[in-house]
Design a protein around this motif. Structure first.
Motif: not given
Length: 294
Positions: A51-68
Motif C-alpha cells: 500500500e505504501e508504494n501503491k503496488k498490486g496484482v491484477i486478479e480478474e479482468i472483466d468482460k470487454r464491451d469493445t476491443e480495438l
C-alpha cells in the motif's frame, strides 16, 4: 479486492486507476497461460501487495464491451474523428477510411471539424456537413479561437471513453487542451508516476478529463490499412447504403457494376453523396489490390 481501470500498460507493468489512487500492478501468470493480454481500458480487480508504494496484482479482468487492435485498447465507447476545415485541407478519402475503421469496431462516431474560424463565409463547413450529415453522422464544427462548440465536445466526452482520431496538424491536442486546461499537466503527472517522459511510447494511455470522460492519449488508429476487411464486407461500413440495400442481387450486391442497383440509383438521385460513393469505390479497389499482392 479493489476495482479499477487500466490507464496505461508498458513493459509488463499496468497502472490501475482506482478510488484510492493509481497502483502499479503485474498481471497474474494465469492470464499468460490463457493467452489473455490485459489492455488499457480493461476493468479489473486487483489485490494490494504494498500500500505504501501503491503496488498490486491484477486478479480478474472483466468482460470487454469493445476491443480495438490499433490502438490496443478496450471498452472504448466513441470515436471523435477530427479533421481541419483548412490548413491542412481535408482529405475526404482519408476521413472515410477513419470512419470505416471506427464502424468496423462498432463505435459511435462524431466528426469534428476544427479551425472553422478560417472558413469566413461558412461554405466549406456547409459542404462537409451536407456530405456527412446526409450519410447519418453527427458533425460538430469547432474553433479554439472563438470557443465555438467546445461545450458540445465536452457533452460528447462526458461519461464516455473516447479515442481522438485524425491526421497530424488538425489540432487534436489543441482541442483537448481547450476542453481541459489540465490535460498537459495530467499527462505529465501520470508519466512521472511511471518514470517516463511524455509521448516516449506509442502505447495507449487513458486520461481523465474534468468534463467527466476519459480520452485515449494515443496516435489514434496507427494503421489505416484495410487488410482485415473483405471486399464483400466494406459496404457494411458505409451506413447510408443500408436504407437502399434491396437490390435484386440481395446481400451479394456490392453496389459497383450490378444492374438495377438501388444504391447506385440513390447516388444518381442525390440521396447518397456521390463523393462518399466514389470513396467507397476507391477503397473497394484498394482492398482488391491488397488481396492480389498477397
Amino acid at each position: 479486492m479493489l476495482d479499477g481501470k487500466i490507464v496505461k500498460g508498458i513493459g509488463g507493468f499496468y497502472y490501475i486507476d482506482t478510488e484510492s489512487g493509481i497502483y502499479e500492478c503485474k498481471a497474474r501468470g494465469i492470464f499468460r497461460k490463457q493467452k489473455i493480454t490485459p489492455l488499457v481500458g480493461d476493468r479489473v480487480k486487483i489485490n494490494i501487495v504494498d500500500e505504501e508504494n501503491k503496488k498490486g496484482v491484477i486478479e480478474e479482468i472483466d468482460k470487454r464491451d469493445t476491443e480495438l487492435i490499433r490502438p490496443p485498447i478496450a471498452n472504448v465507447d466513441k470515436a471523435l474523428i477530427v479533421f481541419a476545415i483548412k490548413n491542412p485541407k481535408p482529405n475526404l478519402s482519408l476521413l472515410d477510411r477513419f470512419i470505416v475503421l471506427a464502424e468496423k469496431e462498432n463505435l459511435d462516431i462524431v466528426i469534428v471539424l476544427t479551425k472553422v474560424d478560417l472558413d469566413e463565409d461558412g461554405d466549406l463547413v456547409k459542404d462537409l456537413k451536407n456530405i456527412y450529415e446526409i450519410s447519418g453522422y453527427k458533425v460538430i464544427p469547432v474553433s479554439n479561437k472563438t470557443k465555438l462548440n467546445i461545450d458540445k465536445i465536452k457533452e460528447e466526452l462526458n461519461g464516455n471513453v473516447v479515442v481522438f482520431a485524425g491526421p497530424s496538424g488538425v489540432g487534436k491536442s489543441s482541442l483537448l487542451n481547450e476542453i481541459d486546461k489540465n490535460f498537459e499537466l495530467q499527462t505529465g503527472e501520470v508519466s512521472d508516476k511511471i518514470k517516463r517522459g511524455k509521448h516516449t511510447t506509442r502505447h495507449a494511455e487513458l486520461l481523465k478529463l474534468e468534463c467527466g470522460g476519459m480520452v485515449a492519449d494515443t496516435p489514434g488508429f496507427s494503421s489505416l490499412t484495410l487488410d482485415d476487411i473483405e471486399e464483400s464486407e466494406l459496404k457494411e461500413y458505409f451506413i447510408e447504403f443500408d436504407e437502399f440495400d434491396d437490390c435484386r442481387f440481395g446481400f451479394r450486391c456490392i453496389h459497383e457494376n450490378e444492374p438495377s442497383c438501388a444504391v447506385k440509383e440513390a447516388v444518381s438521385e442525390g440521396k447518397i453523396s456521390k463523393k462518399r460513393y466514389d470513396s467507397y469505390i476507391q477503397l473497394l479497389n484498394e482492398i482488391r489490390q491488397g488481396k492480389r499482392r498477397y
